[in-house]
Write a protein that holds these residues in place. Structure first.
Motif, short mmCIF file in Angstrom:
data_model
loop_
_atom_site.label_atom_id
_atom_site.label_comp_id
_atom_site.label_asym_id
_atom_site.label_seq_id
_atom_site.Cartn_x
_atom_site.Cartn_y
_atom_site.Cartn_z
N ASN A 1 0.82 -1.20 0.00
CA ASN A 1 0.00 0.00 0.00
C ASN A 1 0.86 1.26 0.00
N SER A 2 0.24 2.38 -0.31
CA SER A 2 0.94 3.64 -0.53
C SER A 2 1.59 4.19 0.74
N LYS A 3 2.88 4.53 0.64
CA LYS A 3 3.57 5.17 1.76
C LYS A 3 2.95 6.53 2.07
N ALA A 4 2.64 7.26 1.01
CA ALA A 4 2.07 8.60 1.21
C ALA A 4 0.76 8.54 1.97
N ASP A 5 -0.08 7.54 1.64
CA ASP A 5 -1.36 7.40 2.33
C ASP A 5 -1.15 7.07 3.81
N GLU A 6 -0.19 6.20 4.09
CA GLU A 6 0.06 5.80 5.47
C GLU A 6 0.66 6.95 6.27
N ILE A 7 1.54 7.72 5.67
CA ILE A 7 2.11 8.88 6.36
C ILE A 7 1.02 9.93 6.61
N LYS A 8 0.07 10.02 5.70
CA LYS A 8 -1.06 10.93 5.88
C LYS A 8 -1.87 10.57 7.13
N ILE A 9 -2.10 9.29 7.33
CA ILE A 9 -2.84 8.84 8.52
C ILE A 9 -2.08 9.24 9.79
N LEU A 10 -0.79 8.96 9.79
CA LEU A 10 0.02 9.27 10.97
C LEU A 10 0.04 10.77 11.24
N THR A 11 0.19 11.56 10.19
CA THR A 11 0.23 13.01 10.34
C THR A 11 -1.10 13.57 10.84
N THR A 12 -2.20 13.00 10.36
CA THR A 12 -3.51 13.46 10.81
C THR A 12 -3.71 13.19 12.30
N LEU B 1 6.64 18.05 20.96
CA LEU B 1 7.05 16.67 21.22
C LEU B 1 6.23 15.69 20.39
N VAL B 2 4.93 15.92 20.30
CA VAL B 2 4.08 15.06 19.47
C VAL B 2 4.52 15.13 18.01
N GLY B 3 4.82 16.34 17.56
CA GLY B 3 5.28 16.50 16.19
C GLY B 3 6.58 15.77 15.93
N GLU B 4 7.50 15.79 16.89
CA GLU B 4 8.78 15.09 16.73
C GLU B 4 8.60 13.58 16.65
N ILE B 5 7.69 13.05 17.49
CA ILE B 5 7.43 11.61 17.45
C ILE B 5 6.87 11.22 16.09
N ALA B 6 5.90 11.99 15.61
CA ALA B 6 5.29 11.70 14.31
C ALA B 6 6.31 11.82 13.19
N SER B 7 7.19 12.81 13.26
CA SER B 7 8.21 13.00 12.23
C SER B 7 9.17 11.82 12.19
N ASP B 8 9.58 11.35 13.36
CA ASP B 8 10.47 10.19 13.41
C ASP B 8 9.82 8.97 12.77
N TYR B 9 8.56 8.72 13.11
CA TYR B 9 7.85 7.58 12.54
C TYR B 9 7.67 7.74 11.02
N SER B 10 7.38 8.96 10.59
CA SER B 10 7.20 9.20 9.15
C SER B 10 8.48 8.90 8.38
N GLU B 11 9.62 9.31 8.94
CA GLU B 11 10.90 9.03 8.28
C GLU B 11 11.15 7.53 8.18
N GLN B 12 10.77 6.81 9.23
CA GLN B 12 10.94 5.36 9.19
C GLN B 12 10.04 4.72 8.13
N LEU B 13 8.84 5.25 7.99
CA LEU B 13 7.93 4.73 6.97
C LEU B 13 8.47 5.01 5.57
N LYS B 14 9.04 6.18 5.38
CA LYS B 14 9.60 6.52 4.07
C LYS B 14 10.73 5.59 3.67
N SER B 15 11.45 5.09 4.68
CA SER B 15 12.62 4.25 4.39
C SER B 15 12.28 2.79 4.13
#
Length: 574
Positions: free
Chosen positions: A515-526, A559-573
């Motif tokens: 499934n799409s990385k962009a879609d999954e990152i969108k869920i996490l960001t929301t 802090l919430v933004g940093e956690i989400a950013s870290d997870y998003s980077e891991q999803l991108k990789s």
């Protein structure tokens, strides 16, 4: 690492807060005070009284419930608002409004095969057999042929004038064509949904309604599974005539709403509103909400009068017609002296789940689980539409209420679950007015809206657990100050970390399936955005001049933004 970061952050926010404290009592203090006092006894007694009646706004059962509530409020020390002095803190009123349409109530009903003394249905045992707003048949009943159709289109080929139309669908689909256009004299229907387990609960009838039309009066009968099978069996043999004898009352009336207030001592123009609707003919739905809330109102007055608990903001209890009364209370600002900070609806809150099925649920304010329902989130069988980002209502109320009820659940060994927003009860008027609001309820219930929803399906222990959780939540909120905001911030940050971790794991699995990385990152960001806004909503509890706490809010959001950013980077990789 992130959990440690949150713990360090939570320690840091306890330093340097200068806002004046409203109350020194904690959530645990409220539990300790309320648990010994709230037995569920009055809640159960009220439920047993109310469920005897088939209730709709303006009819006998509805009004008798209002007077029962009033009697207990007066005994608890509430004063009628028009007689109250400025110094009276416990006041109530009964709002009266002429109804645009007449009210309705059933008197008696029976359905039998013509020429037979054997009843197919009898209202004494099937109180929901007659459609709401049905007119009476001639005294002594009426006999007519039953015409079975599979679809409304069948009426184009079948003559039904002077006959009774039987179909397995809602009568609303049949009314215009069968009654108004084709001259049928009545309707018989069956359409119990599968979650009611009709093959098991063969005598259950889910209540139905027709729109009142003075020009084309009509009656309708809803069948149980057992009655439907009997009728189909006879129809297979040939022509079937039945005798229908229905007596109802349709008359002008007045709609009543009860509003009781414990006026706040320090911030009386801010309030929390509990709302429970009276109408509907069942025990769990919603005599339990009426009862649980009445015991809450009575006990709250006792505790405040005895000074065991303070009430700094106003605490309001409202009983009326579902959604209509709550919406009116929200909209008619000139009739209330307080703004509404929070709204909590009690609907189906007393179930014996060993009998009814399902569990206690907290229906959350709209959060991203109502957009992407996955993992441990799931809708009830009642169902809900998929929401959009614009529909989100980020607020601390969700995780606060969940946390309080989880504490009660752990204490009482009582199951507590949540569901994404679905709507359909008294919490929706609050949300439509951008007031934080949620629902306390039960589902799935195999007797939902049926005439088997009686007092034997109600648990006093459940009423007790819900009442304690709701009242503890109410007092904590109306007395909430900066110290409560500090504690609540920790709760939200922990919930945010757990949610983002869970969504990251779900997204990882989803991406690995292609499934799409962009879609999954969108869920996490929301989700991250939702929690950042929920943290920001804590500012409602503190002074605007409290610069230090506003700074701590921003630190939490970061802090919430940093956690989400870290997870998003891991999803991108991946």
């Amino acid at each position: 690492m992130r959990i440690n970061a949150i713990l360090i952050f939570l320690v840091s926010i306890t330093i340097g807060i200068h806002t004046q404290t409203l109350s020194s009592q904690t959530t645990q203090d409220y539990f300790d005070t309320i648990r010994p006092e709230y037995s569920g006894g009055l809640a159960f007694e009220t439920t047993a009284f109310v469920e005897k009646y088939w209730r709709v706004a303006g009819n006998t059962g509805f009004n008798e419930t209002v007077y029962f509530i009033e009697k207990h409020l007066k005994s608890a020390g509430y004063v009628l608002e028009v007689d109250a002095k400025d110094s009276d803190r416990f006041v109530y009123r009964i709002e009266e409004r002429p109804m645009q349409r007449p009210t309705w109530e059933p008197v008696s009903a029976a359905l039998a095969f013509a020429g037979s003394n054997e009843l197919i249905l009898n209202q004494e045992t099937n109180r929901n057999m007659v459609y709401l707003n049905s007119t009476s048949t001639p005294v002594g009943g009426i006999e007519a042929e039953v015409v079975h159709i599979g679809d409304v289109k069948d009426l184009e080929q079948i003559e039904v004038k002077g006959k009774i139309v039987f179909a397995e669908m809602s009568a609303r689909e049949l009314y215009q064509t069968a009654i108004v256009e084709d001259g049928a004299i009545g309707l018989i229907t069956y359409n119990n949904p599968s979650y009611l387990q009709p093959e098991k609960n063969k005598t259950s009838i889910q209540f139905r309604s027709l729109r009142y039309n003075k020009e084309f009066p009509v009656w309708g009968i809803a069948l149980s599974f057992e009655a439907k099978e009997r009728l189909l069996s006879e129809l297979e043999k040939g022509k079937v005539d039945v005798k229908v004898d229905i007596q109802t009352k349709i008359y002008p009336s007045t709609e009543l709403t009860v509003v009781a207030n414990i006026r706040g001592d320090k911030l009386p123009k801010e309030s929390l509103v509990f709302s429970a609707h009276i109408q509907e003919p069942g025990a769990n739905d919603n005599a339990t909400g009426v009862g649980a809330q009445l015991e809450m109102a009575v006990l709250a007055a006792k505790l405040v009068k005895s000074k065991k608990i303070v009430a700094n903001r106003t605490l309001t209890f409202l009983w009326g017609d579902e959604i209509i009364s709550t919406r009116r209370y929200v909209e008619e600002k000139e009739k209330r002296t307080s703004d509404i900070n929070w709204g909590i609806s009690l609907d189906m809150v007393g179930e014996n789940t060993a009998v009814t099925g399902g569990s206690f649920l907290i229906e959350k304010m709209p959060d991203p689980s109502a957009i992407w329902t996955r993992g441990n989130d799931k809708h009830s069988e009642w169902g809900g539409r998929v929401l959009k980002e614009k529909d989100m209502k980020p607020h601390y109320l969700n995780d606060f209420i969940i946390n309080v009820f989880m504490q009660q659940g752990k204490h009482a060994n009582w199951e507590v679950n949540t569901n994404p927003f679905e709507g359909g009860s008294d919490h929706t008027p609050f949300l439509r007015a951008d007031i934080p609001g949620l629902l306390l309820w039960h589902f799935t219930d195999q007797f939902y809206h049926t005439d088997n929803d009686r007092i034997d399906k109600v648990s006093q222990e459940t009423l007790k657990n819900v009442g304690i959780g709701a009242l503890v939540s109410g007092f904590t909120l109306i007395n909430g100050d900066v110290h409560f905001a500090e504690e609540l911030k920790g709760t939200i940050l922990k919930a945010a970390e757990e949610r983002l971790k869970a969504e990251f794991e779900l997204s990882t699995a989803s991406i690995k399936k292609g499934n799409s990385k962009a879609d999954e990152i969108k869920i996490l960001t929301t989700w991250a955005n939702w929690y950042q806004d929920a943290i920001a909503s804590l500012s409602d509890l503190i002074s605007e001049s409290d610069v230090e706490f506003q700074y701590e809010i921003r630190k939490g959001q970061k802090l919430v933004g940093e956690i989400a950013s870290d997870y998003s980077e891991q999803l991108k990789s991946l």
